[in-house]
Each structure stands twice: as C-alpha cells, then as structure tokens.
Write a protein that holds these residues in place. Structure first.
Motif, short mmCIF file in Angstrom:
data_model
loop_
_atom_site.label_atom_id
_atom_site.label_comp_id
_atom_site.label_asym_id
_atom_site.label_seq_id
_atom_site.Cartn_x
_atom_site.Cartn_y
_atom_site.Cartn_z
N PRO A 15 0.81 -1.23 0.00
CA PRO A 15 0.00 0.00 0.00
C PRO A 15 0.85 1.27 0.00
N LEU A 16 2.01 1.23 0.63
CA LEU A 16 2.89 2.40 0.64
C LEU A 16 3.34 2.74 -0.78
N LEU A 17 3.64 1.73 -1.57
CA LEU A 17 4.00 1.95 -2.97
C LEU A 17 2.82 2.57 -3.74
N VAL A 18 1.62 2.04 -3.51
CA VAL A 18 0.43 2.59 -4.17
C VAL A 18 0.21 4.04 -3.76
N VAL A 19 0.40 4.34 -2.47
CA VAL A 19 0.24 5.71 -1.99
C VAL A 19 1.22 6.64 -2.70
N CYS A 20 2.48 6.22 -2.80
CA CYS A 20 3.50 7.06 -3.44
C CYS A 20 3.17 7.31 -4.91
N VAL A 122 -1.65 1.28 5.46
CA VAL A 122 -0.28 1.51 5.92
C VAL A 122 -0.26 1.74 7.43
N VAL A 123 -1.16 2.58 7.92
CA VAL A 123 -1.22 2.85 9.36
C VAL A 123 -1.55 1.57 10.12
N GLY A 124 -2.48 0.79 9.61
CA GLY A 124 -2.82 -0.49 10.26
C GLY A 124 -1.64 -1.44 10.30
N ALA A 125 -0.88 -1.50 9.22
CA ALA A 125 0.30 -2.38 9.19
C ALA A 125 1.36 -1.91 10.17
N LEU A 129 2.77 -4.01 13.33
CA LEU A 129 4.19 -4.29 13.53
C LEU A 129 4.65 -3.83 14.92
N VAL A 130 4.16 -2.69 15.36
CA VAL A 130 4.52 -2.20 16.69
C VAL A 130 3.94 -3.14 17.76
N ALA A 131 2.72 -3.58 17.56
CA ALA A 131 2.09 -4.46 18.56
C ALA A 131 2.74 -5.84 18.62
N THR A 132 3.29 -6.32 17.52
CA THR A 132 3.92 -7.65 17.52
C THR A 132 5.41 -7.57 17.78
#
Length: 133
Positions: A15-20, A122-125, A129-132
């Motif tokens: 999704p970050l690639l799509v956003v860019c 992206v925010v969810g991912a 990652l922070v939670a895991t």
C-alpha cells in the motif's frame, strides 16, 4: 509470529507503494490543472488496449507551431468521438507532457480516494508491527 510480521511488512510496503504512485499522479494532475497551460485539442483516433476497453488520442498544439498527442486512459466506452474538441492541460516547460482536462479533474478525486484507503492500510500495518514487536 514471524509469519505475522512478514505479512504485516508486505501489508505495509505494497500500500505504501500505491500511496507514493498515486500521490505523484495527484500532484502532477494538480500542477497541470493549476499552473499548466491550457489549449484546445481534437480527438484524432481511438485505441483499443487489451481487455475490451477503448481510449482516445487527442492532438493539441500549445504554441501553434508544433503538435503533440496525448492519450486518454482506457474506458468501457469511448470517452470522445473523433473530431470532438476537448481542453488539454500541458506543462509550459515541456509541452509534450499533458493531460486531457476531464481526466485531470476525475483523476484528482480517484487518486485522493485510493491514497486515503491505502494510507489506512499503511497505518494499520505499522500499528500491527509495533504491537507484535
């Protein structure tokens, strides 16, 4: 746990690639619409990419001494008929870079929607990652 983190990394970068890419297209469309030149072009032909879609080829001459072509996106039905006139936005420094006016306007809304949706992923991912971690 490793599999979850790998999935979250993929869910972050795609999704970050799509956003860019969409932000680039959005900024380009905005720049052409607001600061670019405007001229009238004429649809000279159609093209048929794979998948049963159709697009239009528009000829425009921003300075009167040279002609350029710009292609539309592909649509289920022809967006223009041959000999139809349409406004074209072009880059004043590089007149060969252009967008058909209705696509620039339509694209801004589409890119904003897609960018927002991908931004949420992206925010969810990142949160995952922070939670895991």
């Amino acid at each position: 746990m490793l599999a979850i983190r790998m999935f979250l990394l993929i869910a972050l970068f795609v999704p970050l690639l799509v956003v860019c890419v969409n932000l680039f297209a959005l900024l380009r469309g905005r720049a052409l619409e607001s600061a670019g030149g405007r001229t009238v072009g004429v649809c000279v032909e159609h093209f048929w990419p794979a998948g049963g879609y159709v697009g239009a080829v528009v000829r425009y001459s921003p300075t009167g001494d040279s002609e350029f072509l710009v292609r539309s996106s592909k649509y289920a039905a022809a967006p223009l008929e041959v000999d139809d006139e349409v406004e074209v936005y072009y880059d004043r420094r590089k007149p060969g870079r252009a967008m058909i006016s209705f696509e620039a306007e339509r694209r801004i809304g589409y890119d904003t929607l897609i960018t927002s949706a991908m931004g949420v992923l992206v925010v969810g991912a990142i949160l995952g990652l922070v939670a895991t971690g």
